[in-house]
Scaffold this motif. Structure first.
Motif, mmCIF file in Angstrom:
data_model
loop_
_atom_site.group_PDB
_atom_site.id
_atom_site.type_symbol
_atom_site.label_atom_id
_atom_site.label_comp_id
_atom_site.label_asym_id
_atom_site.label_seq_id
_atom_site.Cartn_x
_atom_site.Cartn_y
_atom_site.Cartn_z
ATOM 1 N N ARG A 63 32.817 39.854 50.051
ATOM 2 C CA ARG A 63 32.134 39.349 48.617
ATOM 3 C C ARG A 63 32.761 37.971 48.416
ATOM 4 O O ARG A 63 34.081 37.891 48.301
ATOM 5 C CB ARG A 63 32.330 40.306 47.428
ATOM 6 C CG ARG A 63 31.426 39.532 46.274
ATOM 7 C CD ARG A 63 31.200 40.508 44.926
ATOM 8 N NE ARG A 63 30.242 41.664 45.637
ATOM 9 C CZ ARG A 63 28.854 41.441 45.473
ATOM 10 N NH1 ARG A 63 28.217 40.164 45.335
ATOM 11 N NH2 ARG A 63 28.268 42.611 45.977
ATOM 12 N N VAL A 64 32.063 36.883 48.328
ATOM 13 C CA VAL A 64 32.540 35.596 48.195
ATOM 14 C C VAL A 64 31.951 35.160 46.550
ATOM 15 O O VAL A 64 30.931 35.136 46.434
ATOM 16 C CB VAL A 64 32.161 34.585 49.111
ATOM 17 C CG1 VAL A 64 32.144 33.105 48.686
ATOM 18 C CG2 VAL A 64 32.594 34.708 50.440
ATOM 19 N N LEU A 65 32.735 34.483 45.880
ATOM 20 C CA LEU A 65 32.820 34.252 44.401
ATOM 21 C C LEU A 65 32.589 32.832 44.124
ATOM 22 O O LEU A 65 33.828 32.225 44.378
ATOM 23 C CB LEU A 65 33.491 34.886 43.357
ATOM 24 C CG LEU A 65 33.236 34.515 41.984
ATOM 25 C CD1 LEU A 65 32.008 35.003 41.384
ATOM 26 C CD2 LEU A 65 34.515 35.245 41.083
ATOM 27 N N VAL A 79 37.797 33.465 46.582
ATOM 28 C CA VAL A 79 37.143 32.468 45.549
ATOM 29 C C VAL A 79 36.842 31.233 46.243
ATOM 30 O O VAL A 79 37.569 30.699 46.780
ATOM 31 C CB VAL A 79 37.627 32.222 44.378
ATOM 32 C CG1 VAL A 79 36.923 31.353 43.383
ATOM 33 C CG2 VAL A 79 37.995 33.773 43.655
ATOM 34 N N ALA A 134 35.919 40.319 44.010
ATOM 35 C CA ALA A 134 35.871 39.104 44.921
ATOM 36 C C ALA A 134 36.861 39.238 45.831
ATOM 37 O O ALA A 134 38.110 39.720 45.903
ATOM 38 C CB ALA A 134 36.012 37.833 44.319
ATOM 39 N N ASP A 135 36.476 39.072 47.405
ATOM 40 C CA ASP A 135 37.342 39.002 48.249
ATOM 41 C C ASP A 135 38.012 37.709 48.454
ATOM 42 O O ASP A 135 39.465 37.512 48.619
ATOM 43 C CB ASP A 135 36.870 39.434 49.835
ATOM 44 C CG ASP A 135 36.355 40.835 49.722
ATOM 45 O OD1 ASP A 135 37.316 41.807 49.825
ATOM 46 O OD2 ASP A 135 35.335 41.121 49.445
ATOM 47 N N THR A 158 28.318 35.872 45.138
ATOM 48 C CA THR A 158 28.146 36.076 43.844
ATOM 49 C C THR A 158 28.322 34.622 43.255
ATOM 50 O O THR A 158 29.389 33.850 43.283
ATOM 51 C CB THR A 158 28.981 36.976 43.239
ATOM 52 O OG1 THR A 158 28.854 38.375 43.555
ATOM 53 C CG2 THR A 158 28.886 36.897 41.636
ATOM 54 N N LYS A 207 43.927 35.978 44.360
ATOM 55 C CA LYS A 207 42.684 35.909 45.223
ATOM 56 C C LYS A 207 42.952 34.692 46.062
ATOM 57 O O LYS A 207 43.281 33.658 45.564
ATOM 58 C CB LYS A 207 41.588 35.721 44.378
ATOM 59 C CG LYS A 207 41.183 36.838 43.751
ATOM 60 C CD LYS A 207 40.850 38.291 44.441
ATOM 61 C CE LYS A 207 40.671 39.455 43.602
ATOM 62 N NZ LYS A 207 40.050 40.510 44.688
#
Length: 367
Positions: free
Chosen positions: A189-191, A265, A262-263, A222, A286
Protein backbone atom coordinates in the motif's frame (compact mmCIF):
# COMPACT_ATOMS: atom_id res chain seq x y z
CA UNK A 1 12.88 34.54 28.67
CA UNK A 2 9.24 34.23 27.72
CA UNK A 3 8.08 33.63 24.15
CA UNK A 4 4.56 34.46 23.01
CA UNK A 5 3.57 32.34 19.99
CA UNK A 6 0.61 33.34 17.83
CA UNK A 7 -0.98 31.53 14.89
CA UNK A 8 -4.48 31.12 13.46
CA UNK A 9 -4.09 27.70 11.79
CA UNK A 10 -1.33 25.07 11.23
CA UNK A 11 -2.46 22.95 14.14
CA UNK A 12 -0.11 19.99 13.70
CA UNK A 13 2.98 22.12 13.19
CA UNK A 14 2.10 24.47 16.05
CA UNK A 15 1.49 21.72 18.60
CA UNK A 16 4.86 20.12 17.83
CA UNK A 17 6.77 23.40 17.72
CA UNK A 18 5.27 25.01 20.83
CA UNK A 19 5.57 21.83 22.87
CA UNK A 20 9.22 21.55 21.88
CA UNK A 21 10.12 25.14 22.71
CA UNK A 22 8.39 24.80 26.09
CA UNK A 23 11.04 22.27 27.13
CA UNK A 24 13.60 25.07 27.10
CA UNK A 25 11.82 28.28 28.11
CA UNK A 26 8.50 29.76 29.14
CA UNK A 27 5.96 29.66 26.30
CA UNK A 28 2.58 31.35 25.96
CA UNK A 29 0.56 30.10 22.98
CA UNK A 30 -2.40 32.08 21.61
CA UNK A 31 -4.58 30.19 19.10
CA UNK A 32 -8.23 30.09 17.93
CA UNK A 33 -10.54 28.17 20.23
CA UNK A 34 -12.56 26.83 17.30
CA UNK A 35 -9.50 25.11 15.79
CA UNK A 36 -7.55 24.08 18.87
CA UNK A 37 -10.14 23.46 21.57
CA UNK A 38 -10.41 19.73 20.85
CA UNK A 39 -6.63 19.40 20.54
CA UNK A 40 -5.64 20.88 23.90
CA UNK A 41 -4.66 17.48 25.33
CA UNK A 42 -1.92 17.16 22.70
CA UNK A 43 -0.26 20.42 23.75
CA UNK A 44 2.50 19.89 26.30
CA UNK A 45 1.35 20.93 29.82
CA UNK A 46 4.41 23.21 30.03
CA UNK A 47 2.78 25.48 27.41
CA UNK A 48 0.58 28.27 28.77
CA UNK A 49 -2.24 27.70 26.28
CA UNK A 50 -4.71 30.54 25.58
CA UNK A 51 -7.72 29.52 23.50
CA UNK A 52 -8.82 32.82 21.96
CA UNK A 53 -12.08 33.82 20.33
CA UNK A 54 -10.15 34.55 17.16
CA UNK A 55 -12.50 35.87 14.41
CA UNK A 56 -12.36 34.80 10.80
CA UNK A 57 -10.76 37.19 8.32
CA UNK A 58 -14.02 38.77 7.17
CA UNK A 59 -15.46 39.27 10.64
CA UNK A 60 -16.27 42.78 11.92
CA UNK A 61 -15.02 41.70 15.35
CA UNK A 62 -11.36 41.73 14.29
CA UNK A 63 -10.62 45.25 15.67
CA UNK A 64 -12.01 44.21 19.06
CA UNK A 65 -9.98 40.98 18.94
CA UNK A 66 -6.80 42.93 18.20
CA UNK A 67 -7.49 45.17 21.20
CA UNK A 68 -7.95 42.13 23.45
CA UNK A 69 -4.85 40.47 22.02
CA UNK A 70 -2.75 43.58 22.65
CA UNK A 71 -4.01 43.64 26.26
CA UNK A 72 -2.94 40.01 26.62
CA UNK A 73 0.53 40.86 25.31
CA UNK A 74 0.89 43.76 27.73
CA UNK A 75 -0.22 41.52 30.58
CA UNK A 76 2.15 38.67 29.70
CA UNK A 77 5.10 40.97 28.88
CA UNK A 78 6.87 38.45 26.64
CA UNK A 79 10.53 38.81 25.77
CA UNK A 80 9.76 38.00 22.12
CA UNK A 81 6.66 37.52 19.94
CA UNK A 82 6.81 34.81 17.31
CA UNK A 83 4.13 34.67 14.62
CA UNK A 84 4.17 31.06 13.44
CA UNK A 85 2.73 32.08 10.06
CA UNK A 86 2.50 35.27 8.02
CA UNK A 87 -1.00 34.41 6.77
CA UNK A 88 -3.12 36.47 9.17
CA UNK A 89 -4.13 39.77 7.60
CA UNK A 90 -5.39 41.61 10.69
CA UNK A 91 -2.27 41.12 12.79
CA UNK A 92 -0.56 43.60 10.45
CA UNK A 93 -2.59 46.37 12.05
CA UNK A 94 -1.75 45.37 15.63
CA UNK A 95 1.97 44.70 15.25
CA UNK A 96 3.02 48.39 15.51
CA UNK A 97 1.41 48.55 18.98
CA UNK A 98 3.54 45.67 20.27
CA UNK A 99 6.82 47.53 19.95
CA UNK A 100 9.48 47.48 21.30
CA UNK A 101 9.02 43.72 21.84
CA UNK A 102 11.03 41.94 19.10
CA UNK A 103 8.79 40.38 16.43
CA UNK A 104 9.75 37.21 14.57
CA UNK A 105 7.68 35.63 11.77
CA UNK A 106 7.88 32.18 10.19
CA UNK A 107 7.44 31.98 6.42
CA UNK A 108 6.38 28.44 5.54
CA UNK A 109 6.06 29.05 1.81
CA UNK A 110 8.31 31.77 0.43
CA UNK A 111 6.60 31.22 -2.93
CA UNK A 112 2.96 30.16 -3.35
CA UNK A 113 2.31 26.64 -4.61
CA UNK A 114 0.56 26.30 -7.99
CA UNK A 115 -3.14 25.53 -7.57
CA UNK A 116 -3.15 26.10 -3.80
CA UNK A 117 -6.40 28.06 -3.65
CA UNK A 118 -6.56 28.01 0.16
CA UNK A 119 -3.33 29.95 0.66
CA UNK A 120 -4.29 32.43 -2.06
CA UNK A 121 -7.29 33.62 -0.04
CA UNK A 122 -5.21 36.45 1.42
CA UNK A 123 -3.91 39.29 -0.75
CA UNK A 124 -0.18 39.11 -1.39
CA UNK A 125 0.41 42.50 0.21
CA UNK A 126 -0.91 41.20 3.55
CA UNK A 127 1.51 38.28 3.81
CA UNK A 128 4.44 40.39 2.61
CA UNK A 129 3.64 43.28 4.96
CA UNK A 130 3.83 41.00 7.99
CA UNK A 131 7.26 39.82 6.89
CA UNK A 132 8.45 43.39 6.37
CA UNK A 133 7.15 44.43 9.81
CA UNK A 134 9.25 41.67 11.34
CA UNK A 135 12.92 42.50 11.50
CA UNK A 136 13.70 38.77 11.78
CA UNK A 137 12.08 35.81 10.00
CA UNK A 138 12.31 32.01 10.09
CA UNK A 139 12.29 29.64 7.11
CA UNK A 140 12.56 25.85 6.95
CA UNK A 141 15.73 25.34 4.91
CA UNK A 142 18.87 26.88 3.49
CA UNK A 143 17.40 26.95 -0.02
CA UNK A 144 14.36 28.83 1.24
CA UNK A 145 16.67 31.24 3.03
CA UNK A 146 18.37 32.13 -0.25
CA UNK A 147 15.01 32.83 -1.87
CA UNK A 148 13.80 34.87 1.10
CA UNK A 149 16.95 37.01 1.11
CA UNK A 150 16.23 38.08 -2.45
CA UNK A 151 12.49 38.41 -2.13
CA UNK A 152 12.30 40.34 1.14
CA UNK A 153 15.59 42.28 1.12
CA UNK A 154 16.58 40.97 4.55
CA UNK A 155 20.07 40.81 5.96
CA UNK A 156 21.41 37.22 6.17
CA UNK A 157 21.68 37.69 9.95
CA UNK A 158 17.94 38.33 10.10
CA UNK A 159 16.80 35.17 8.28
CA UNK A 160 17.02 32.08 10.50
CA UNK A 161 16.67 28.43 9.48
CA UNK A 162 14.71 26.08 11.73
CA UNK A 163 13.65 22.59 10.75
CA UNK A 164 9.96 21.70 10.56
CA UNK A 165 9.67 19.42 13.63
CA UNK A 166 8.31 15.90 13.40
CA UNK A 167 4.56 15.60 13.99
CA UNK A 168 3.90 12.97 16.64
CA UNK A 169 0.32 13.52 17.70
CA UNK A 170 -1.22 10.99 15.27
CA UNK A 171 1.27 8.32 16.31
CA UNK A 172 0.48 9.25 19.90
CA UNK A 173 -3.24 8.91 19.14
CA UNK A 174 -2.61 5.46 17.70
CA UNK A 175 -0.83 4.46 20.92
CA UNK A 176 -3.57 5.95 23.12
CA UNK A 177 -6.27 4.03 21.27
CA UNK A 178 -4.13 0.89 20.90
CA UNK A 179 -4.56 0.96 17.15
CA UNK A 180 -2.78 -1.62 15.02
CA UNK A 181 -1.93 -2.03 11.38
CA UNK A 182 -4.57 -3.87 9.37
CA UNK A 183 -2.91 -6.73 7.56
CA UNK A 184 -3.87 -7.31 3.94
CA UNK A 185 -2.40 -10.48 2.48
CA UNK A 186 0.14 -9.64 -0.17
CA UNK A 187 -0.97 -6.02 -0.58
CA UNK A 188 1.64 -3.29 -0.97
CA UNK A 189 0.00 0.00 0.00
CA UNK A 190 1.25 3.41 -1.15
CA UNK A 191 -0.16 6.51 0.54
CA UNK A 192 -0.52 10.02 -0.93
CA UNK A 193 -1.88 12.20 1.88
CA UNK A 194 -2.76 15.85 2.39
CA UNK A 195 -4.39 18.67 0.48
CA UNK A 196 -4.66 17.37 -3.08
CA UNK A 197 -3.78 20.34 -5.28
CA UNK A 198 -2.07 20.45 -8.68
CA UNK A 199 1.44 20.69 -7.25
CA UNK A 200 1.02 17.46 -5.25
CA UNK A 201 1.68 15.44 -8.42
CA UNK A 202 -1.20 12.95 -8.26
CA UNK A 203 -1.18 12.70 -12.05
CA UNK A 204 2.36 11.32 -12.01
CA UNK A 205 1.56 8.77 -9.31
CA UNK A 206 -1.42 7.57 -11.37
CA UNK A 207 0.76 7.23 -14.46
CA UNK A 208 3.40 5.36 -12.44
CA UNK A 209 0.77 2.95 -11.14
CA UNK A 210 -0.31 2.19 -14.71
CA UNK A 211 3.28 1.26 -15.56
CA UNK A 212 3.38 -1.15 -12.62
CA UNK A 213 0.16 -3.07 -13.28
CA UNK A 214 2.04 -6.21 -14.38
CA UNK A 215 5.15 -5.89 -12.20
CA UNK A 216 3.19 -5.19 -8.99
CA UNK A 217 -0.28 -6.74 -9.23
CA UNK A 218 -0.65 -6.37 -5.45
CA UNK A 219 -0.13 -2.58 -5.52
CA UNK A 220 -2.81 -0.42 -3.91
CA UNK A 221 -2.81 3.40 -3.97
CA UNK A 222 -4.54 5.37 -1.22
CA UNK A 223 -5.21 9.06 -1.95
CA UNK A 224 -6.59 10.85 1.09
CA UNK A 225 -7.34 14.53 1.65
CA UNK A 226 -9.37 17.53 0.54
CA UNK A 227 -8.65 19.42 -2.65
CA UNK A 228 -9.01 18.93 -6.38
CA UNK A 229 -11.19 16.11 -7.69
CA UNK A 230 -8.97 13.05 -8.27
CA UNK A 231 -11.66 11.78 -10.63
CA UNK A 232 -10.19 13.87 -13.46
CA UNK A 233 -7.41 11.26 -13.66
CA UNK A 234 -9.78 8.31 -13.80
CA UNK A 235 -9.16 7.75 -17.54
CA UNK A 236 -5.49 7.16 -16.66
CA UNK A 237 -6.31 4.60 -13.97
CA UNK A 238 -6.04 1.15 -15.42
CA UNK A 239 -7.91 -0.62 -12.65
CA UNK A 240 -10.08 1.42 -10.28
CA UNK A 241 -9.91 -1.46 -7.80
CA UNK A 242 -6.26 -0.61 -7.15
CA UNK A 243 -7.25 2.79 -5.73
CA UNK A 244 -8.74 3.96 -2.45
CA UNK A 245 -9.82 7.58 -3.02
CA UNK A 246 -10.91 9.67 -0.01
CA UNK A 247 -11.44 13.19 -1.33
CA UNK A 248 -12.61 14.79 1.92
CA UNK A 249 -11.49 15.96 5.33
CA UNK A 250 -9.81 13.08 7.16
CA UNK A 251 -10.52 12.76 10.88
CA UNK A 252 -7.61 12.23 13.27
CA UNK A 253 -8.18 8.54 13.99
CA UNK A 254 -8.51 7.82 10.28
CA UNK A 255 -5.24 9.68 9.61
CA UNK A 256 -3.48 7.49 12.16
CA UNK A 257 -4.91 4.33 10.61
CA UNK A 258 -3.89 5.40 7.11
CA UNK A 259 -0.27 5.83 8.16
CA UNK A 260 -0.26 2.60 10.16
CA UNK A 261 -1.51 0.71 7.10
CA UNK A 262 0.84 2.32 4.57
CA UNK A 263 3.97 0.51 3.44
CA UNK A 264 5.44 3.70 2.01
CA UNK A 265 4.40 7.35 1.76
CA UNK A 266 4.87 9.07 -1.60
CA UNK A 267 5.26 12.82 -2.16
CA UNK A 268 5.44 13.21 -5.98
CA UNK A 269 5.26 17.00 -5.75
CA UNK A 270 6.02 19.22 -8.72
CA UNK A 271 6.80 22.13 -6.37
CA UNK A 272 7.23 22.47 -2.61
CA UNK A 273 8.96 24.32 0.20
CA UNK A 274 9.02 21.57 2.82
CA UNK A 275 6.32 19.13 3.91
CA UNK A 276 4.25 18.51 7.00
CA UNK A 277 3.26 15.14 5.50
CA UNK A 278 6.92 14.07 5.50
CA UNK A 279 7.20 15.03 9.17
CA UNK A 280 4.06 13.05 9.95
CA UNK A 281 5.25 9.96 8.06
CA UNK A 282 8.58 9.77 9.89
CA UNK A 283 6.83 9.69 13.27
CA UNK A 284 5.31 6.39 12.12
CA UNK A 285 8.68 5.18 10.85
CA UNK A 286 7.50 5.09 7.24
CA UNK A 287 9.93 5.17 4.31
CA UNK A 288 9.18 7.88 1.76
CA UNK A 289 9.63 8.66 -1.90
CA UNK A 290 9.91 12.37 -2.61
CA UNK A 291 10.71 14.51 -5.61
CA UNK A 292 13.68 16.84 -5.88
CA UNK A 293 11.83 20.06 -5.05
CA UNK A 294 12.26 22.60 -2.27
CA UNK A 295 13.96 21.18 0.80
CA UNK A 296 12.77 17.61 0.26
CA UNK A 297 15.94 16.22 -1.33
CA UNK A 298 18.29 17.62 1.31
CA UNK A 299 16.04 16.44 4.14
CA UNK A 300 15.46 12.92 2.84
CA UNK A 301 18.93 12.15 1.49
CA UNK A 302 20.96 13.52 4.37
CA UNK A 303 18.92 11.56 6.91
CA UNK A 304 18.38 8.36 4.91
CA UNK A 305 14.59 8.61 5.04
CA UNK A 306 13.84 7.18 1.59
CA UNK A 307 14.32 7.76 -2.12
CA UNK A 308 14.42 10.93 -4.23
CA UNK A 309 13.25 11.10 -7.88
CA UNK A 310 13.03 13.99 -10.35
CA UNK A 311 9.67 15.82 -10.43
CA UNK A 312 7.29 14.75 -13.23
CA UNK A 313 9.47 11.71 -14.02
CA UNK A 314 6.97 8.86 -14.16
CA UNK A 315 9.50 6.15 -14.98
CA UNK A 316 11.79 7.04 -12.09
CA UNK A 317 8.83 7.20 -9.72
CA UNK A 318 7.60 3.79 -10.87
CA UNK A 319 11.11 2.34 -10.48
CA UNK A 320 11.41 3.68 -6.94
CA UNK A 321 8.01 2.26 -5.93
CA UNK A 322 8.93 -1.12 -7.38
CA UNK A 323 12.33 -1.13 -5.68
CA UNK A 324 10.79 -0.51 -2.27
CA UNK A 325 7.97 -2.96 -2.90
CA UNK A 326 10.47 -5.71 -3.70
CA UNK A 327 12.91 -5.01 -0.86
CA UNK A 328 11.64 -5.32 2.68
CA UNK A 329 15.22 -4.79 3.90
CA UNK A 330 15.40 -1.39 2.19
CA UNK A 331 12.02 -0.40 3.61
CA UNK A 332 13.17 -1.41 7.07
CA UNK A 333 16.39 0.58 6.74
CA UNK A 334 14.62 3.75 5.62
CA UNK A 335 11.84 3.31 8.17
CA UNK A 336 14.30 2.85 11.03
CA UNK A 337 16.19 5.97 9.95
CA UNK A 338 12.92 7.90 9.70
CA UNK A 339 11.80 7.06 13.23
CA UNK A 340 15.28 7.77 14.63
CA UNK A 341 15.27 11.20 12.97
CA UNK A 342 11.74 11.96 14.22
CA UNK A 343 12.61 11.08 17.80
CA UNK A 344 16.16 12.44 17.71
CA UNK A 345 17.57 15.35 15.66
CA UNK A 346 14.17 16.46 14.35
CA UNK A 347 12.14 15.84 17.48
CA UNK A 348 10.09 18.77 18.80
CA UNK A 349 12.44 19.01 21.80
CA UNK A 350 15.57 19.33 19.63
CA UNK A 351 13.96 21.82 17.23
CA UNK A 352 12.64 23.69 20.28
CA UNK A 353 16.20 24.03 21.61
CA UNK A 354 17.28 25.52 18.29
CA UNK A 355 14.32 27.91 18.36
CA UNK A 356 15.19 29.04 21.88
CA UNK A 357 18.72 29.81 20.68
CA UNK A 358 17.28 31.87 17.79
CA UNK A 359 15.07 33.78 20.22
CA UNK A 360 18.05 34.70 22.37
CA UNK A 361 19.94 35.84 19.27
CA UNK A 362 17.03 37.99 18.07
CA UNK A 363 16.55 39.59 21.48
CA UNK A 364 20.25 40.46 21.67
CA UNK A 365 20.18 41.92 18.15
CA UNK A 366 17.15 44.07 18.97
CA UNK A 367 18.45 45.30 22.34
Amino acid sequence: MKALLLVSDLEDYTISFASGVAQHMQVVLGVPRRRYGHLASYVDPAVDLHLLDWPRHRSLYNPWFLYQLTRLIRHEQPTIIHLLSNNTLWLNFAAPFWRPIPLLTTIHDVELHPGDVETRVLPTWATELMVRQSRHVVVHGEGLKRIALGQYSKSPDCVHVLSHPAIHRYAELARRQKMARRREDGTFRVLLFGRIFAYKGLEYLVRAEAMLKDALPNLRITVAGRGDDPGVFQPLMGDAGRYDIRNRFIEDAEVAQLFLDADIVVLPYTEASQSGVLNLAVAFGKPVIVTDVGELRSTVQSNGLGMVVPPRDVEELATAIRMLAESSALRTEFGTNAFAWATGPNSPEKVGAQAAAVYREVVRACA
